[in-house]
Motif scaffolding. Structure first.
Motif, mmCIF file in Angstrom:
data_model
loop_
_atom_site.group_PDB
_atom_site.id
_atom_site.type_symbol
_atom_site.label_atom_id
_atom_site.label_comp_id
_atom_site.label_asym_id
_atom_site.label_seq_id
_atom_site.Cartn_x
_atom_site.Cartn_y
_atom_site.Cartn_z
ATOM 1 N N ASP A 195 0.829 -1.206 0.000
ATOM 2 C CA ASP A 195 0.000 0.000 0.000
ATOM 3 C C ASP A 195 0.866 1.259 0.000
ATOM 4 O O ASP A 195 2.094 1.182 0.010
ATOM 5 C CB ASP A 195 -0.997 -0.008 1.168
ATOM 6 N N LYS A 196 0.243 2.419 0.007
ATOM 7 C CA LYS A 196 0.990 3.681 -0.087
ATOM 8 C C LYS A 196 1.875 3.944 1.122
ATOM 9 O O LYS A 196 2.812 4.720 1.059
ATOM 10 C CB LYS A 196 0.036 4.851 -0.294
ATOM 11 N N ASN A 197 1.605 3.260 2.253
ATOM 12 C CA ASN A 197 2.435 3.401 3.458
ATOM 13 C C ASN A 197 3.571 2.379 3.506
ATOM 14 O O ASN A 197 4.328 2.343 4.463
ATOM 15 C CB ASN A 197 1.578 3.275 4.713
ATOM 16 N N GLY A 198 3.654 1.517 2.493
ATOM 17 C CA GLY A 198 4.711 0.520 2.433
ATOM 18 C C GLY A 198 4.386 -0.792 3.124
ATOM 19 O O GLY A 198 5.231 -1.670 3.210
ATOM 20 N N ALA A 199 3.154 -0.945 3.613
ATOM 21 C CA ALA A 199 2.759 -2.201 4.277
ATOM 22 C C ALA A 199 2.434 -3.249 3.211
ATOM 23 O O ALA A 199 1.654 -2.994 2.295
ATOM 24 C CB ALA A 199 1.558 -1.976 5.181
ATOM 25 N N ARG A 235 4.831 -9.565 6.678
ATOM 26 C CA ARG A 235 6.180 -9.047 6.963
ATOM 27 C C ARG A 235 7.022 -10.120 7.644
ATOM 28 O O ARG A 235 8.193 -10.290 7.319
ATOM 29 C CB ARG A 235 6.061 -7.785 7.845
#
Length: 128
Positions: A37-41, A58
């Motif tokens: 996603d845009k937050n890097g998750a 992760r």
């Protein structure tokens, strides 16, 4: 030439939830993708309705239990990721050590075959 296989992370740390996540990816490996996603998750999608949430994804990626195609979103179970469930089965079913060695060999060969197929697919030239 002698080749050895070193497991990056001990498979003894595999939890039941991680075991089930790896099993899900194994059954849907041809459709497994990493979605960031845009937050890097990073979430792992395994088909239309199945996904593994960011924290669990992760852990699987950081422990080396999953492999990714460079510059693509494909994901598959690595050799270490196939050996971890083998240890899980060994522990749960009290399998003899000889059988565990066979499971490890099968895990390594399966992971190598999957990696070869995935990387070969991405190496093919695309029609113009």
């Amino acid at each position: 030439m002698v080749r050895t296989l070193d497991v990056v992370v001990t498979p003894r740390t595999l939890t039941t939830r991680q075991f089930l996540d790896l099993e899900l990816i194994d059954h849907r490996e041809d459709r497994a993708r990493v979605e960031v996603d845009k937050n890097g998750a990073a979430t792992i999608s395994a088909g239309e309705i199945w996904s593994i949430p960011p924290a669990a994804a992760r852990l699987l990626l950081d422990r080396g239990w999953l492999s990714r195609t460079p510059h693509a979103n494909d994901v598959w179970i690595s050799a270490a990721g196939r050996m971890a469930p083998a240890w899980h089965w060994h522990r749960e079913q009290n399998l003899p050590a000889r059988l565990l060695k066979g499971l490890y060999l099968d895990a390594a060969l399966t992971a190598a075959d999957t990696a070869h197929r995935r990387l070969e697919h991405h190496a093919r030239p695309r029609p113009a």
